[in-house]
Design a protein around this motif. Structure first.
Motif, short mmCIF file in Angstrom:
data_model
loop_
_atom_site.label_atom_id
_atom_site.label_comp_id
_atom_site.label_asym_id
_atom_site.label_seq_id
_atom_site.Cartn_x
_atom_site.Cartn_y
_atom_site.Cartn_z
N GLY A 94 0.82 -1.22 0.00
CA GLY A 94 0.00 0.00 0.00
C GLY A 94 0.84 1.25 0.00
N SER A 95 0.19 2.38 -0.07
CA SER A 95 0.86 3.66 -0.16
C SER A 95 1.41 4.10 1.19
N ARG A 134 -5.21 5.06 10.34
CA ARG A 134 -6.46 4.34 10.48
C ARG A 134 -7.17 4.73 11.76
N ARG A 149 -10.11 3.60 4.15
CA ARG A 149 -10.74 3.52 5.48
C ARG A 149 -12.15 2.95 5.32
N ASP A 187 -8.42 -5.60 7.47
CA ASP A 187 -7.47 -5.63 6.37
C ASP A 187 -6.62 -6.90 6.39
N GLU A 200 -7.40 -2.69 11.16
CA GLU A 200 -6.28 -3.60 10.94
C GLU A 200 -6.75 -5.05 10.86
N ALA A 211 -0.62 6.68 3.15
CA ALA A 211 -1.99 6.36 3.56
C ALA A 211 -2.34 7.06 4.86
N ASP A 256 -5.84 0.20 1.51
CA ASP A 256 -5.55 1.39 2.31
C ASP A 256 -6.76 2.30 2.50
#
Length: 291
Positions: free
Chosen positions: A31-32, A38, A150, A96, A93, A35, A148
């Motif tokens: 991912g970036s 979170r 939300r 994901d 988390e 980002a 990434d």
């Protein structure tokens, strides 16, 4: 090809799997790096938390004398809703990590090859090379596209207007899967559903019933290994038009992929629906476009 040791590490550590699965970037974080941080339930004022964690909804209620198809689908919906309630307090988390494990369960090279061969043999549609790339690459790309984002707790704040936007699950997703793409469609719909802490029931085209059962079984196994309820992902056995119609009536949101008749049926089911069929084109609009 990933070594056996690497596969075992990835199976037990979705964070590692994210790095290993990213094409050409085995040592880069998934991912970036830009980002946004979170947000989980701990970041939300207690008075607002009830807006984030949904209460189980009894949803569709069977009437006396309902058909066997309606009763079967009602049973699946009940199981699916119970599973969804068990992840109501998952953090971003956890969500994901779960969807990463789900993709890894089907996109690992040897598994992808097995799925591709099985799909072509059952449906007699497409070719092995195309099916392999769909399950091996397309599912991972879909994961990278959403990982990434939300989807739990606070997802957006607009200080100028004093607004805080909170994510809330829809509930049980009823997904229609076509015979032309029965390997990747259930996976992408499943991770999209679970990303928002929803559960999903997949109704396949009869021509791809065994492929759907295979995919659903792999996804359910991934959920179990991650400590999540297996019933977050369910499939309709011995699919038929009547069962698909019942699923569309009883679920909370329909995701329909198929022919024009099926997409029209989804939009006419009385349940909010998103449909895609033949002729849909992928269009990218640059941020500089003057619209």
């Amino acid at each position: 090809m990933m070594s056996i040791v690497a596969r075992r590490i990835a199976a037990n550590s979705p964070q590692v799997a994210r790095r290993l699965m990213r094409p050409g970037a085995s040592n880069q974080p998934f991912g970036s790096p830009q980002a946004p941080p979170r947000a989980g339930l701990a970041d939300i004022p207690p008075t607002l938390r009830n807006l984030v964690v949904p209460k189980p909804d009894p949803g569709f209620v069977l009437v006396e004398g309902a058909s066997k198809e309606a009763e079967e689908i009602a049973g699946l919906i009940q199981r699916s809703r119970a599973a969804q309630a068990k992840i109501a307090n998952y953090t971003q988390e956890q969500v994901d990590d779960l969807i990463t494990a789900m993709v890894w369960a089907v996109a690992e090279e040897s598994t992808a090859k097995m799925i591709a061969a099985h799909t072509v043999e059952e449906t007699q549609l497409g070719n092995y090379e195309g099916k392999y790339l769909k399950i091996f690459r397309k599912t991972r790309c879909a994961l990278m596209d959403i990982i990434d984002d939300r989807s739990v707790g606070v997802v957006e704040e607009v200080p100028a207007r004093g607004l805080v936007k909170l994510a809330k699950p829809v509930g049980v997703i009823g997904a229609l899967s076509p015979s032309t793409n029965p390997e990747a469609t259930p996976v992408i719909k499943a991770i999209s559903a679970v990303k928002g802490k929803n559960s999903i029931v997949v109704a396949p085209h009869p021509r791809a019933a065994k492929t759907n059962a295979l995919i659903v079984g792999l996804l359910r196994g991934a959920c179990e290994r991650m400590g999540a309820p297996r019933d977050l992902v369910l499939g309709v056995d011995n699919p038929s038009v009547l069962k698909t119609e019942e699923l569309m009536r009883q679920c909370d949101r329909v995701l329909a992929t198929g022919g024009s008749a099926m997409v029209r049926a989804a939009y006419s089911s009385g349940t909010p629906a998103l449909g895609v069929g033949v002729g849909n084109a992928v269009v990218t609009v640059d941020k500089s476009a003057d619209l």
